[in-house]
Write a protein that holds these residues in place. Structure first.
Motif, PDB file in Angstrom:
ATOM      1  N   VAL A 190       0.845  -1.205   0.000  1.00 43.85           N
ATOM      2  CA  VAL A 190       0.000   0.000   0.000  1.00 43.85           C
ATOM      3  C   VAL A 190       0.881   1.256   0.000  1.00 43.85           C
ATOM      4  CG1 VAL A 190      -1.587   1.373   1.405  1.00 43.85           C
ATOM      5  CG2 VAL A 190      -2.037  -1.067   1.045  1.00 43.85           C
ATOM      6  N   VAL A 191       1.892   1.263   0.859  1.00 45.16           N
ATOM      7  CA  VAL A 191       2.789   2.418   0.954  1.00 45.16           C
ATOM      8  C   VAL A 191       3.530   2.624  -0.371  1.00 45.16           C
ATOM      9  CG1 VAL A 191       4.806   3.376   2.126  1.00 45.16           C
ATOM     10  CG2 VAL A 191       3.072   2.122   3.444  1.00 45.16           C
ATOM     11  N   ILE A 192       4.110   1.543  -0.899  1.00 46.11           N
ATOM     12  CA  ILE A 192       4.893   1.637  -2.128  1.00 46.11           C
ATOM     13  C   ILE A 192       4.029   2.084  -3.307  1.00 46.11           C
ATOM     14  CG2 ILE A 192       6.186   0.288  -3.835  1.00 46.11           C
ATOM     15  CD1 ILE A 192       7.141  -1.451  -1.437  1.00 46.11           C
ATOM     16  N   LEU A 193       2.863   1.481  -3.453  1.00 40.94           N
ATOM     17  CA  LEU A 193       2.008   1.781  -4.609  1.00 40.94           C
ATOM     18  C   LEU A 193       1.471   3.203  -4.560  1.00 40.94           C
ATOM     19  CD1 LEU A 193       0.057  -1.593  -5.001  1.00 40.94           C
ATOM     20  CD2 LEU A 193       1.803  -0.656  -6.530  1.00 40.94           C
ATOM     21  N   GLN A 194       1.201   3.708  -3.349  1.00 40.24           N
ATOM     22  CA  GLN A 194       0.717   5.086  -3.254  1.00 40.24           C
ATOM     23  C   GLN A 194       1.801   6.074  -3.655  1.00 40.24           C
ATOM     24  OE1 GLN A 194      -2.152   6.337  -3.040  1.00 40.24           O
ATOM     25  NE2 GLN A 194      -1.604   8.476  -2.765  1.00 40.24           N
ATOM     26  N   PHE A 195       3.026   5.851  -3.188  1.00 42.72           N
ATOM     27  CA  PHE A 195       4.125   6.733  -3.592  1.00 42.72           C
ATOM     28  C   PHE A 195       4.454   6.568  -5.073  1.00 42.72           C
ATOM     29  CE2 PHE A 195       5.165   7.043   1.005  1.00 42.72           C
ATOM     30  CZ  PHE A 195       5.232   8.428   1.086  1.00 42.72           C
ATOM     31  N   LEU A 196       4.304   5.346  -5.599  1.00 42.77           N
ATOM     32  CA  LEU A 196       4.523   5.112  -7.029  1.00 42.77           C
ATOM     33  C   LEU A 196       3.520   5.901  -7.859  1.00 42.77           C
ATOM     34  CD1 LEU A 196       5.945   3.567  -9.332  1.00 42.77           C
ATOM     35  CD2 LEU A 196       4.277   1.725  -8.992  1.00 42.77           C
ATOM     36  N   ALA A 197       2.260   5.910  -7.410  1.00 44.51           N
ATOM     37  CA  ALA A 197       1.221   6.665  -8.118  1.00 44.51           C
ATOM     38  C   ALA A 197       1.557   8.150  -8.147  1.00 44.51           C
ATOM     39  CB  ALA A 197      -0.136   6.442  -7.445  1.00 44.51           C
ATOM     40  N   GLY A 229      -6.750   0.132   4.488  1.00 35.22           N
ATOM     41  CA  GLY A 229      -7.366   1.371   4.032  1.00 35.22           C
ATOM     42  C   GLY A 229      -6.941   2.557   4.878  1.00 35.22           C
ATOM     43  N   PHE A 230      -6.804   2.334   6.180  1.00 35.81           N
ATOM     44  CA  PHE A 230      -6.332   3.394   7.074  1.00 35.81           C
ATOM     45  C   PHE A 230      -4.905   3.801   6.728  1.00 35.81           C
ATOM     46  CE2 PHE A 230      -4.054   4.581  10.974  1.00 35.81           C
ATOM     47  CZ  PHE A 230      -4.795   5.686  11.377  1.00 35.81           C
ATOM     48  N   VAL A 231      -4.046   2.808   6.478  1.00 37.78           N
ATOM     49  CA  VAL A 231      -2.657   3.094   6.084  1.00 37.78           C
ATOM     50  C   VAL A 231      -2.635   3.896   4.784  1.00 37.78           C
ATOM     51  CG1 VAL A 231      -0.480   2.062   5.303  1.00 37.78           C
ATOM     52  CG2 VAL A 231      -1.705   1.087   7.266  1.00 37.78           C
ATOM     53  N   PHE A 232      -3.487   3.511   3.848  1.00 36.12           N
ATOM     54  CA  PHE A 232      -3.630   4.253   2.592  1.00 36.12           C
ATOM     55  C   PHE A 232      -3.957   5.714   2.867  1.00 36.12           C
ATOM     56  CE2 PHE A 232      -7.158   5.238  -0.608  1.00 36.12           C
ATOM     57  CZ  PHE A 232      -6.313   5.908  -1.487  1.00 36.12           C
ATOM     58  N   GLY A 233      -4.891   5.960   3.765  1.00 37.05           N
ATOM     59  CA  GLY A 233      -5.261   7.328   4.111  1.00 37.05           C
ATOM     60  C   GLY A 233      -4.120   8.100   4.745  1.00 37.05           C
ATOM     61  N   ILE A 237      -0.897   7.601   4.344  1.00 36.53           N
ATOM     62  CA  ILE A 237       0.113   7.902   3.329  1.00 36.53           C
ATOM     63  C   ILE A 237      -0.344   9.042   2.421  1.00 36.53           C
ATOM     64  CG2 ILE A 237       1.452   6.964   1.401  1.00 36.53           C
ATOM     65  CD1 ILE A 237       2.230   5.966   4.199  1.00 36.53           C
ATOM     66  N   VAL A 238      -1.632   9.085   2.101  1.00 36.11           N
ATOM     67  CA  VAL A 238      -2.167  10.193   1.301  1.00 36.11           C
ATOM     68  C   VAL A 238      -1.912  11.516   2.015  1.00 36.11           C
ATOM     69  CG1 VAL A 238      -4.298  11.287   0.486  1.00 36.11           C
ATOM     70  CG2 VAL A 238      -3.911   8.858   0.059  1.00 36.11           C
ATOM     71  N   LEU A 239      -2.140  11.543   3.318  1.00 40.52           N
ATOM     72  CA  LEU A 239      -1.933  12.773   4.090  1.00 40.52           C
ATOM     73  C   LEU A 239      -0.459  13.137   4.204  1.00 40.52           C
ATOM     74  CD1 LEU A 239      -4.500  12.109   6.961  1.00 40.52           C
ATOM     75  CD2 LEU A 239      -4.745  13.787   5.118  1.00 40.52           C
ATOM     76  N   LEU A 240       0.390  12.136   4.469  1.00 39.64           N
ATOM     77  CA  LEU A 240       1.816  12.399   4.661  1.00 39.64           C
ATOM     78  C   LEU A 240       2.530  12.751   3.361  1.00 39.64           C
ATOM     79  CD1 LEU A 240       2.802   9.592   7.212  1.00 39.64           C
ATOM     80  CD2 LEU A 240       2.332  12.008   7.680  1.00 39.64           C
ATOM     81  N   SER A 241       2.030  12.234   2.252  1.00 32.94           N
ATOM     82  CA  SER A 241       2.710  12.432   0.968  1.00 32.94           C
ATOM     83  C   SER A 241       2.415  13.786   0.333  1.00 32.94           C
ATOM     84  CB  SER A 241       2.290  11.328  -0.011  1.00 32.94           C
ATOM     85  OG  SER A 241       0.913  11.440  -0.330  1.00 32.94           O
ATOM     86  N   GLY A 242       1.429  14.485   0.868  1.00 28.66           N
ATOM     87  CA  GLY A 242       1.061  15.777   0.301  1.00 28.66           C
ATOM     88  C   GLY A 242       0.016  15.683  -0.790  1.00 28.66           C
ATOM     89  N   ASP A 243      -0.527  14.487  -1.014  1.00 27.33           N
ATOM     90  CA  ASP A 243      -1.522  14.313  -2.068  1.00 27.33           C
ATOM     91  C   ASP A 243      -2.821  15.046  -1.756  1.00 27.33           C
ATOM     92  OD1 ASP A 243      -2.213  13.288  -4.578  1.00 27.33           O
ATOM     93  OD2 ASP A 243      -3.185  11.525  -3.714  1.00 27.33           O
ATOM     94  N   ALA A 244      -3.044  15.332  -0.482  1.00 25.33           N
ATOM     95  CA  ALA A 244      -4.264  16.050  -0.081  1.00 25.33           C
ATOM     96  C   ALA A 244      -3.961  17.487   0.325  1.00 25.33           C
ATOM     97  CB  ALA A 244      -4.941  15.311   1.072  1.00 25.33           C
ATOM     98  N   THR A 283     -11.974  13.105   6.286  1.00 20.94           N
ATOM     99  CA  THR A 283     -12.432  12.522   5.023  1.00 20.94           C
ATOM    100  C   THR A 283     -11.470  11.462   4.508  1.00 20.94           C
ATOM    101  OG1 THR A 283     -13.565  14.575   4.398  1.00 20.94           O
ATOM    102  CG2 THR A 283     -13.060  13.027   2.633  1.00 20.94           C
ATOM    103  N   VAL A 284     -10.181  11.785   4.493  1.00 19.73           N
ATOM    104  CA  VAL A 284      -9.182  10.872   3.927  1.00 19.73           C
ATOM    105  C   VAL A 284      -9.083   9.583   4.738  1.00 19.73           C
ATOM    106  CG1 VAL A 284      -6.721  10.570   3.485  1.00 19.73           C
ATOM    107  CG2 VAL A 284      -7.852  12.685   2.810  1.00 19.73           C
ATOM    108  N   LEU A 285      -9.063   9.694   6.056  1.00 16.46           N
ATOM    109  CA  LEU A 285      -8.929   8.497   6.888  1.00 16.46           C
ATOM    110  C   LEU A 285     -10.202   7.657   6.895  1.00 16.46           C
ATOM    111  CD1 LEU A 285      -6.902   9.792   9.978  1.00 16.46           C
ATOM    112  CD2 LEU A 285      -6.071   8.607   7.933  1.00 16.46           C
ATOM    113  N   VAL A 286     -11.347   8.313   6.933  1.00 16.71           N
ATOM    114  CA  VAL A 286     -12.610   7.574   6.963  1.00 16.71           C
ATOM    115  C   VAL A 286     -12.862   6.862   5.637  1.00 16.71           C
ATOM    116  CG1 VAL A 286     -15.128   7.819   7.043  1.00 16.71           C
ATOM    117  CG2 VAL A 286     -13.715   8.925   8.763  1.00 16.71           C
ATOM    118  N   LYS A 287     -12.636   7.546   4.525  1.00 15.47           N
ATOM    119  CA  LYS A 287     -12.903   6.908   3.232  1.00 15.47           C
ATOM    120  C   LYS A 287     -11.957   5.732   2.990  1.00 15.47           C
ATOM    121  CE  LYS A 287     -10.121   9.780   0.032  1.00 15.47           C
ATOM    122  NZ  LYS A 287      -9.435   8.689  -0.654  1.00 15.47           N
ATOM    123  N   GLY A 288     -10.696   5.873   3.399  1.00 18.16           N
ATOM    124  CA  GLY A 288      -9.757   4.771   3.243  1.00 18.16           C
ATOM    125  C   GLY A 288     -10.124   3.586   4.119  1.00 18.16           C
ATOM    126  N   THR A 289     -10.379   3.854   5.387  1.00 20.50           N
ATOM    127  CA  THR A 289     -10.710   2.778   6.328  1.00 20.50           C
ATOM    128  C   THR A 289     -11.991   2.055   5.927  1.00 20.50           C
ATOM    129  OG1 THR A 289      -9.642   4.006   8.128  1.00 20.50           O
ATOM    130  CG2 THR A 289     -11.165   2.243   8.745  1.00 20.50           C
TER     131      THR A 289
END
Length: 201
Positions: free
Chosen positions: A23-30, A67-71, A73-80, A94-100
């Protein structure tokens, strides 16, 4: 019996750890692909696939964790970042709830349907994950960012805010994620099941 349960628990934790890393790798890859090819109308993201796999193989709670980890990483990576500057609380929620919940819902649907038909279970779970993820993103926009989204829509020439949300904001991403999930998640899950069965027989 206890040894078998311990073995299953160890296998679940091991697979969960591998999928968490994916999840971590694929999110940063995206994000990397998005930076290299900003002209694409959607983000080339495969991150929902390990969430579906984990939800199906390890249960709804593992799906929720992934899903929570996905959320996170979205927050930490600056995607949001664009939303964080507007409403930090609304963005994080929003980010954590939708992912979880996309992972949890995927796991619950798979558990319910796979008792009668595992093939149907994995396909529906693969569809539910992006539907819940995108659906809750839209709910978050309505609750916390409607004024900003309306301004964005107007700046891009959209007279209809809903059309902008579906087409300009997240529509292409949703379609890509849905198609990729429906194609790859069942294939990967089947391969994992064959490998597991091969080891246990």
């Amino acid at each position: 019996m206890k040894a078998k349960a311990t073995k299953m628990s160890t296998q679940t934790l091991t697979l969960g750890a591998v999928l968490t890393a994916m999840v971590v790798i694929l999110q940063f890859l995206a994000l990397g692909i998005k930076a290299v090819m900003p002209f694409l109308p959607f983000t080339v993201s495969l991150v929902l696939i390990p969430i579906v796999i984990g939800a199906a193989k390890c249960g709804p709670y593992m799906g929720a964790w992934l899903g929570f980890v996905f959320g996170v990483i979205v927050l930490l990576s600056g995607d949001a970042a664009a939303f964080l500057t507007i409403d930090p609380f609304g963005t994080v929620l929003t980010v954590l709830v939708k992912g979880t919940l996309c992972g949890l819902a995927s796991g619950l649907v798979y558990r319910l349907l796979s008792e009668k038909n595992k093939t149907a279970g994995v396909y529906v779970a693969a569809a539910v994950c992006p539907i819940v993820n995108t659906g809750l993103f839209f709910v978050g926009c309505l609750l916390f960012f409607m004024d900003t989204v309306s301004a964005w829509a107007a700046s891009f020439g959209y007279e209809n805010v809903a059309l902008y949300m579906f087409v300009g904001l997240a529509g292409f991403n949703f379609v890509f994620e849905l198609i990729v999930n429906l194609v790859l998640s069942p294939m990967i899950l089947r391969a994992l099941n064959l490998k597991t069965n091969g080891r246990t027989t």
